[in-house]
Scaffold this active site. Structure first.
Site: not given
Ligand SMILES: Nc1ncnc2c1ncn2[C@@H]1O[C@H](COP(=O)(O)OP(=O)(O)OP(=O)(O)O)[C@@H](O)[C@H]1O
Ligand SMILES: [Mg+2]
Length: 758
Positions: A34-35, A221-222, A252, A613
């Site tokens: 997402k981020t 975000d969040e 979360q 995490r």
């Molecule tokens: N398409 C992709 N290919 C490779 N790596 C990815 C891809 N999408 C995300 N990632 C990697 O996966 C990890 C998690 O991504 P991110 O932090 O954006 O998730 P999130 O959904 O924001 O998680 P959270 O809910 O914990 O905040 C990061 O290291 C990110 O770089």
């Molecule tokens: Mg995130």
């Protein structure tokens, strides 16, 4: 052809990046990117769609997240463009808007922002003025009530209408005074930053129109952790163009205790029937065994409406370890030893490890274990740089140079260093100012210009007060013409703080505290690029807003270290190896929440956040015995552990437990933990480990002997060569006293000081 900014994103993620019109909601599980999508979307809008950076608003949960996002964005589209995006936390963004427009609320733009400590000082002063005892009425609880009211956008008048208990009555009286005091000091607390911005937009539609027109894209975000006032802001500012991009994960949500409302998301969907909802299903962070454990924890939640499934193609990976330690000290030692073992085996950086726990107090045992093994660590949320006394003193001076009506700051330093302006003189001044209905600063000016009729003080005290007034007025005259660093320099020339610190804390500690002040000079360099007159206000704003997580990377060229962090602060972060400590009833779920099913569910989500995490390896720990509130009790393992199928976990014995005749795991295999719902699990039906045979109390480790002795020659990175004067063991660590020619005698902890023998 795939656009460069879409490379490295899966089809769902690409869709989210390219959905640039109208309201979009991405509700997806942890680690699903997402981020990352948010960052790429900003880059895509700017580079591909031609949106000006200036027209984008992006809200992150911490300043650290904002900084990281800006940095990644800089890599994607170049730093100068990334710089122009309005990006930050709700608090920092509102502070900047108010700095520009608060005059519409009849407030001056040079307001100061009161941090938690300042807010407590005001509260205490008010209790004194109302003749209420601090023992009976905890200033912190009263402030918490006021803060909760503000987050619900309930002002004094409305609060007065809802008073229903004697305690509320007291809170109301304090609330009234508190608001008056802040106004008189031209100060805003954290909650005001949001509330005043909402008010500004509500009452001044022309001002709102300007912002709503500017922000063509509003991204958050969040979003699951936004409270009422934050969500109102989003709706106000986003209404102009209706291009919302909100991302988050209902599972979360862990900030209900601070007023976060899940209803925000539902109401948003209702208010925007045209909303596009985009799922992200692939997890890129964790291995399958870790995700399975996380999933089992969240699948047992009461409210499963929002359960999202996530999958990963990282099928391989170690099972999650479940570790029972004898007590909290062994828990910490075992973690530290395991970190050493993994490092030895896999050559990992210390940055790869994080220890997470429910309460700040749990960190102490881990700190000690890390220190005694010479493992560098970073404590998130400890005494932060800006909370140190000497730094707060300087900042208080800078604040009154900026806004002399800030009474909290003024009273903080009026007698620093000692100028014979004692408590009595201060109270008399305060009383006099109150009678004249002016601020203390105004009263000081009256004194200084001799216009005062019947001033309350005379002689030496009056002289001292006048000197202080002159000092501040002199520095105020310079504030628009000097760079921040120069201004601090002038201040330090005129206020002999170095001598004061040495006098107060002795040679060594005084020198150390002085170094902190010099570090502040380094910080001022970061503001060099701003116009001179903006440097001080921006600095003060940012000082007040640095959040706990931000201390993670306050030191840019920091060395690698293990992260010690609370579960709440770990949100959004990721680490290859994660230890979740203290999974016991009373800690997680926390004792405060056991009577309330909603809170229990929030604790469950907190564990879910912690679990997710971990990238490669996850350890879940609990101790058989734990000392809390000065008592050592036998614990009950967390009820949430009972929700994890046993084949998803491997029991990892600690050294000591291995020698036990009856191994906890063997009993457990034949007697799996019961699933417990809302009730206190009984010891017998849970982990045999907790109720198992009486274990012998192990002696504490023998302290090892000191390794330095008098006469040894050593070298220190900062102090150069020196001679050891003496050395002794303090707990697990060795305290070495070294004489450095020309630098003085220093007491150093061997584990930290990295002394080299010469
Ligand atoms: N398409 C992709 N290919 C490779 N790596 C990815 C891809 N999408 C995300 N990632 C990697 O996966 C990890 C998690 O991504 P991110 O932090 O954006 O998730 P999130 O959904 O924001 O998680 P959270 O809910 O914990 O905040 C990061 O290291 C990110 O770089
Ligand atoms: Mg995130």
């Amino acid at each position: 052809m795939t656009h460069p900014l879409l490379i490295g994103l899966n089809a769902q993620q690409q869709r989210a990046v390219q959905a640039i019109h109208g309201p979009v909601l991405v509700l997806a599980g942890p680690g699903s990117g997402k981020t990352r999508v948010l960052t790429h979307r900003i880059a895509y809008l700017i580079n591909e769609v031609g949106v000006r950076p200036y027209n984008i608003l992006a809200v992150t949960f911490t300043n650290k997240a904002a900084r990281e996002m800006r940095e990644r964005l800089g890599n994607l589209i170049g730093e100068s463009r990334a710089h122009d995006v309005m990006m930050g936390t709700f608090h920092s963004i509102c502070a900047r808007w108010l700095r520009r427009d608060i005059q519409h609320l009849q407030r001056a733009n040079d307001f100061v922002v009161y941090d938690a400590d300042d807010q407590q000082r005001v509260m205490k002063q008010i209790l004194r003025e109302l003749d209420l005892s601090e023992k009976q009425y905890n200033p912190r609880s009263i402030h918490a009530r006021i803060s909760a009211a503000k987050n619900e956008m309930i002002g004094v008048a409305e609060f007065a209408r809802s008073v229903s208990s004697y305690f509320d009555e007291i809170v109301l009286r304090c609330y009234e005074r508190y608001e008056k005091q802040l106004l008189a000091n031209n100060a805003l607390d954290f909650d005001d930053l949001l509330l005043k911005t909402v008010n500004l937009f509500e009452y001044h539609l022309d001002v709102l129109a300007r912002y709503a027109e500017r922000y063509v894209h509003v991204m958050v975000d969040e979003v699951q952790d936004t409270n009422r006032v934050q969500f109102s802001l989003i709706n106000q500012v986003g209404a102009g163009h209706n291009n919302y991009f909100l991302i988050g994960d209902i599972q979360q949500s862990i900030y209900a205790w601070r007023g976060a409302r899940l209803a925000n998301v539902r109401e948003f969907e209702e208010a925007h029937p045209d909303v596009q909802i985009i799922p992200l299903e692939q997890n890129y962070r964790s291995t399958q065994p870790i995700l399975d454990v996380a999933q089992s924890i969240i699948d047992a939640a009461y409210d499963r409406r929002h359960t999202t499934k996530i999958w990963t193609d990282q099928q391989d990976g170690e099972l999650v370890s479940l570790v029972e330690a004898y007590d909290h000290n062994e828990e910490a030692r075992w973690v530290a030893d395991e970190i050493m073992r993994i490092r030895g085996r896999e050559g990992r950086s210390l940055d790869d490890f994080a220890v997470m726990y429910r309460t700040n107090a749990q960190s102490r045992a881990f700190e000690e274990a890390m220190i005694s093994r010479n493992l560098r660590y970073r404590l998130v949320g400890g005494t932060r740089f800006y909370e140190r006394k000497e730094i707060k003193d300087i900042v208080a001076y800078l604040r009154i140079i900026h806004n002399p009506h800030d009474e909290v700051s003024l009273l903080r330093v009026i007698n620093v260093p000692g100028r014979s302006i004692g408590d009595r003189t201060q109270q008399e001044l305060l009383q006099w100012a109150r009678n004249l209905d002016v601020s203390i600063w105004d009263a000081l000016e009256l004194l200084a210009t001799n216009e005062a009729q019947s001033p309350p003080i005379s002689g030496r005290a009056r002289n001292a007060v006048e000197q202080f007034q002159k000092l501040v007025a002199g520095l105020r005259d310079l504030r628009h013409d000097l760079m921040l660093g120069e201004l601090i320099q002038r201040l330090l020339e005129r206020v002999p703080l170095q001598e004061l610190l040495v006098a107060e804390y002795g040679e060594e500690e005084g020198a150390e505290r002085w170094e902190n002040i010099l570090e502040l000079q380094n910080v001022s360099m970061e503001y060099l690029a701003l116009p001179t007159e903006d440097q001080l206000p921006r600095f003060l704003e940012e000082v007040a807003l640095v959040s706990d997580v931000d201390s993670l990377d306050s030191n840019k060229e920091r060395e690698p270290g293990v992260t010690l962090i609370t579960l709440h602060q770990a949100k959004g972060l990721e680490y290859p190896v994660v230890f979740l400590a203290g999974l016991e009833e009373g800690l997680l779920p926390h004792g405060r929440s056991v009577d309330d099913p909603e809170s229990i569910e929030e604790e469950r989500r907190l564990l879910y956040v912690g679990t997710t995490r971990a990238k490669q390896r996850l350890y879940m720990l609990y101790a058989f015995k734990r000392a809390t509130w000065g008592r050592t009790d036998i614990t009950i393992p967390s009820r949430f552990l009972g929700d994890i199928p046993k084949d998803l976990l491997q029991r990892t014995p600690t050294r000591e437990v291995k020698q036990m005749p009856v191994h906890a795991a063997t009993q457990w295999q034949s007697n799996p933990p019961q699933r417990t719902r809302g009730t206190q699990p009984s010891t017998s039906s849970m982990w045999s480990g907790a109720s198992g045979p009486v274990r012998p109390k192990r002696p504490e480790r023998e302290p090892s002997a000191a390794s330095y002795s008098a006469g040894d020659k050593v070298r220190h990175a900062n102090f150069g060569e020196g001679v050891v004067v003496s050395s002794k063991m303090v707990g697990d660590d060795e305290e070495v006293t070294v004489a450095f020619p020309g630098k003085g005698v220093k007491k150093l902890l061997a584990a930290f000081a990295k002394l080299e023998r010469v």
